[in-house]
Enzyme design. Structure first.
Site, short mmCIF file in Angstrom:
data_model
loop_
_atom_site.label_atom_id
_atom_site.label_comp_id
_atom_site.label_asym_id
_atom_site.label_seq_id
_atom_site.Cartn_x
_atom_site.Cartn_y
_atom_site.Cartn_z
N ARG A 22 0.82 -1.22 0.00
CA ARG A 22 0.00 0.00 0.00
C ARG A 22 0.85 1.27 0.00
O ARG A 22 0.43 2.30 0.54
CB ARG A 22 -0.97 0.03 1.18
CG ARG A 22 -1.90 -1.18 1.26
CD ARG A 22 -2.85 -1.00 2.43
NE ARG A 22 -3.52 -2.22 2.80
CZ ARG A 22 -4.64 -2.67 2.25
NH1 ARG A 22 -5.20 -2.00 1.28
NH2 ARG A 22 -5.19 -3.79 2.67
N LYS A 51 -12.73 2.25 -8.27
CA LYS A 51 -12.50 3.39 -7.38
C LYS A 51 -11.06 3.36 -6.87
O LYS A 51 -10.46 2.30 -6.69
CB LYS A 51 -13.48 3.37 -6.20
CG LYS A 51 -13.39 2.16 -5.30
CD LYS A 51 -14.47 2.19 -4.23
CE LYS A 51 -14.33 1.04 -3.25
NZ LYS A 51 -13.09 1.05 -2.47
N LYS A 80 -14.74 -2.74 0.61
CA LYS A 80 -13.39 -2.76 0.04
C LYS A 80 -12.56 -1.65 0.66
O LYS A 80 -13.06 -0.58 1.01
CB LYS A 80 -13.45 -2.57 -1.48
CG LYS A 80 -14.16 -3.71 -2.21
CD LYS A 80 -13.36 -5.00 -2.12
CE LYS A 80 -14.02 -6.14 -2.87
NZ LYS A 80 -15.25 -6.62 -2.23
N ASP A 81 -11.25 -1.92 0.78
CA ASP A 81 -10.35 -0.98 1.43
C ASP A 81 -10.26 0.34 0.66
O ASP A 81 -10.39 0.38 -0.56
CB ASP A 81 -8.95 -1.57 1.54
CG ASP A 81 -8.90 -2.75 2.49
OD1 ASP A 81 -9.76 -2.83 3.38
OD2 ASP A 81 -8.01 -3.59 2.33
N ARG A 82 -9.99 1.39 1.43
CA ARG A 82 -9.82 2.70 0.81
C ARG A 82 -8.47 2.81 0.11
O ARG A 82 -8.38 3.36 -0.99
CB ARG A 82 -9.93 3.79 1.89
CG ARG A 82 -9.68 5.18 1.37
CD ARG A 82 -9.78 6.22 2.46
NE ARG A 82 -9.51 7.55 1.97
CZ ARG A 82 -9.48 8.64 2.72
NH1 ARG A 82 -9.69 8.55 4.02
NH2 ARG A 82 -9.24 9.82 2.18
#
Length: 338
Positions: A22, A51, A80-82
């Protein structure tokens, strides 16, 4: 009582490498796979949206505002993760209405890839799984041993731990759940998050105990098994050769309890009971809040696992996991996060 998250044990020994995930959104790519095909007709517009750097609930709010509908008229199959680039499905209830111009939603962070109609709202959990492409940067370690671990994961699966993101920043959501159970008032969204954190913590503790005694993928007395690729389960009081064979071929998996109001069909085994007895405040809090008991597989198969060391410090992995499973459960087996 204050609960700190332990370092839950790995399956294939300690990782032989370190690395960062990340570092940028495109390092963590997730593509959602529905468990059905939208029909093309109906009152619900299904949107496949890519997104970047936004969470699921933010997109849902944007869709409701843009379409002029209530928040509850928006559906999605999973959160879902940002901090990722994710492709997922949303539904918007538009009874008797034509679709707005969804292209007007396009921005640097939102891209509508496909729109199709369907008769029913998209429900939580209506996924067959998620496809991941993850880039590990600043990788340092023993490549040969890491590849041995990856080969073992490909052949034998991974422990189905809940990821650390389930527990909030520094794992504080478990203690916030305890405070909530003791009477601290919280909002509805936080209430759900804290319940999930408490139940997930108890599950991880049970799984960790099974990993520690090397029984996480083995048959034990009074065990409930889940059929691979489904939520169907059955109990076996005394495992026989058939059970042992199906476990070996990974067509079934042992499960552990997701704590809540007891279902009479399934008694707890000794490992589950020992963990539950250690955390009565969490267990009684979940029951008092009306959470129902469920089961979760202790092991999951990893499909289509591929990896490439692009350079001495860059590792790229691609794989598919069943719905509700965490990519970090795989990553924690091969790297220590920086």
């Amino acid at each position: 009582m204050n609960i700190d998250l332990p370092l839950w044990p790995c399956i294939y020994g300690s990782p032989f490498a370190t690395g960062s995930i990340r570092s940028r959104p495109e390092d963590f790519i997730v593509i959602e796979n529905l468990s059905f095909e939208p029909s093309g007709n109906g009152e619900h517009a299904f949107l496949r949206i890519e997104k970047t750097g936004e969470n699921t609930e933010f997109i849902a709010r944007q869709l409701a505002k843009f379409a002029g509908v209530r928040q509850r008229d928006i559906g999605y199959a999973g959160l879902k993760d940002r901090h990722a680039v994710t492709t997922q499905w949303f539904s918007v209830w538009l009874p008797g209405k034509v679709d707005p111009d969804w292209t007007q939603l396009h921005s640097d962070n939102i891209n509508v890839l496909h729109v199709i109609r369907h008769a029913r709202k998209l429900k939580r959990g209506a996924l067959s799984g998620n496809r991941f492409k993850i880039t590990v940067r600043d990788w340092h370690g023993d490549q040969a041993k890491t590849e041995q671990q990856l080969e073992a994961i490909k052949a034998h699966g991974i422990a189905n731990y809940y990821g650390l993101q389930r527990f909030g920043h520094d794992g504080h959501n478990v203690n916030k759940a305890l405070a909530m159970f003791q009477g601290v008032k919280v909002g509805r969204e936080q209430h759900s998050l804290y319940l999930s954190a408490a139940r997930s913590f108890l599950f991880n503790q049970i799984l960790a105990a099974r990993v520690a005694d090397a029984s996480w993928d083995q048959a034990l007395p009074d065990t409930v098994y889940m059929i691979d690729g489904s939520h169907s389960s059955f109990k076996s009081e005394h495992p026989d050769a058939e059970i042992v064979g199906r476990l070996a071929e990974q067509s079934i998996h042992p499960t552990a309890v997701l704590c809540g109001i007891a279902k009479p069909a399934y008694n707890l085994n000794a490992v589950e009971q020992a963990v539950i007895d250690s955390y009565p405040a969490l267990v009684q809090g979940l029951i008092a809040c009306g959470v129902e008991m469920d089961r979760r597989a202790l092991r999951i198969n990893v499909a289509d696992l591929h990896w490439q060391f692009v350079s001495n410090t860059l590792l790229v992995l691609e794989f598919t996991l069943p719905a509700g499973c965490y990519a970090t459960a795989l990553l924690r087996e091969i790297i220590v996060f920086k």
